[in-house]
Write an enzyme that holds these catalytic residues in place. Structure first.
Site, mmCIF file in Angstrom:
data_model
loop_
_atom_site.group_PDB
_atom_site.id
_atom_site.type_symbol
_atom_site.label_atom_id
_atom_site.label_comp_id
_atom_site.label_asym_id
_atom_site.label_seq_id
_atom_site.Cartn_x
_atom_site.Cartn_y
_atom_site.Cartn_z
ATOM 1 N N LYS A 19 0.851 -1.199 0.000
ATOM 2 C CA LYS A 19 0.000 0.000 0.000
ATOM 3 C C LYS A 19 0.878 1.236 0.000
ATOM 4 O O LYS A 19 2.069 1.220 0.328
ATOM 5 C CB LYS A 19 -0.941 0.009 1.202
ATOM 6 N N ASP A 145 -2.719 -1.066 10.753
ATOM 7 C CA ASP A 145 -2.896 -1.097 9.300
ATOM 8 C C ASP A 145 -3.534 -2.396 8.800
ATOM 9 O O ASP A 145 -3.889 -2.481 7.624
ATOM 10 C CB ASP A 145 -1.549 -0.930 8.587
#
Length: 296
Positions: A19, A145
């Protein structure tokens, strides 16, 4: 990536995408010591591959190479499987291995994504069907996350990163750079020069193209010469940004051709490559196919 409903050796392979944080602000530090964040998570069509093989003896074990210095019991892959076992009261086990491409400590989310892939894929392989909300809650116990990777959507994030609002992002390609610095997140959050009182941003601010920045960028650029050098090199091809609280840097481009041309203009000594932004996590595509994803 081809579909193989019954791999001959019992192993199946699952994507664990990287990401980017397209910006990262810290509006405040909470009384409990945690920091309130605002960011946008962008999924990439590039990352690690997690391989899994179910066991019927309840043993969870890591197979093959590991991240240097990480004990098996502390490995997020193993911890995710154990947490899932405990939550579901399952007697099934798993062999787990990972083909690493995402550099550690660079802010590309490798460990969190690996953990999320284990949660989603073993939920499928073990036939648990716990549901995405429950799996995301488990993921939060492993790291802030992990939930965004469990859900697999590009998202505006608040809280400690777990309050997620899906956002549609246009196609984009990125030149990524790994300066080779393992950024210690906990130490960076304690940095006295870190800005912790940024004015809260809105999704409209982001959509309008406002330069929202990354709170960790000035800290890392001052502390790490390799990060400063990477920014200087990337500034010749565009506007460099930092991802997350790691040392990884990136520049966004509208087309693959422009990204690859920019990559070719960088010094060969720089560890750099091109990756495409994804409309959503490649893991969701694998899970929605009515078969296990094989290696080929």
């Amino acid at each position: 990536m081809a579909v193989d409903p019954a791999p001959a050796d019992g192993w199946s392979s699952w994507p664990a995408p990287a990401k980017l944080n397209l910006f990262l602000r810290i509006p405040r530090r909470r009384p409990d010591g945690y920091h309130e964040l605002q960011t946008v998570f962008r999924m990439l069509d590039w990352g690690d591959t997690v391989r899994l093989r179910s066991r019927d003896d309840g043993i969870v074990r890591r197979v093959g190479a590991s991240v240097a210095g990480v004990a098996e019991a502390d490995d997020l892959l193993v911890r995710a499987a154990g947490l899932l076992q405990s939550e579901a009261n399952s007697r099934q086990g798993a062999d787990i291995s990972v083909e690493k491409r995402i550099p550690a400590g660079a802010g590309f989310g490798g460990g969190s994504s690996n953990a999320a892939t284990v949660l989603r894929a073993l939920d499928r392989l073990w036939g648990l069907n716990l549901g995405v909300d429950r799996l995301a809650a488990l993921g939060l116990r492993l790291g802030a996350d992990v939930p965004v990777f469990v859900r697999g959507e590009n998202a505006w994030a608040e809280g400690v990163g777990e309050v997620l609002t899906p956002v549609a992002l246009p196609p984009a390609w990125y030149v990524l750079v790994d300066p080779g610095v393992h950024a210690a997140t906990a130490a960076l959050f304690q940095a006295p020069e870190l800005t912790r009182n940024a004015a809260p941003a809105t999704i409209s601010d982001f959509v309008s193209g406002a330069g929202l920045g990354n709170a960790f960028e000035p800290v890392l650029r001052r502390r790490e010469p390799a990060v400063e050098a990477a920014f200087a090199a990337l500034a010749r091809i565009g506007t460099p940004r930092l991802t997350g609280s790691g040392s990884g840097c990136f520049v966004e481009f509208a087309t693959r051709e422009s990204a690859e041309a920019a990559l070719a203009a960088l010094p060969s000594s720089l560890k750099a490559w091109v990756a495409a932004g994804a409309a959503r996590s490649p893991l969701l595509e694998a899970l929605e196919g009515n078969a296990v994803i094989g290696d080929s």
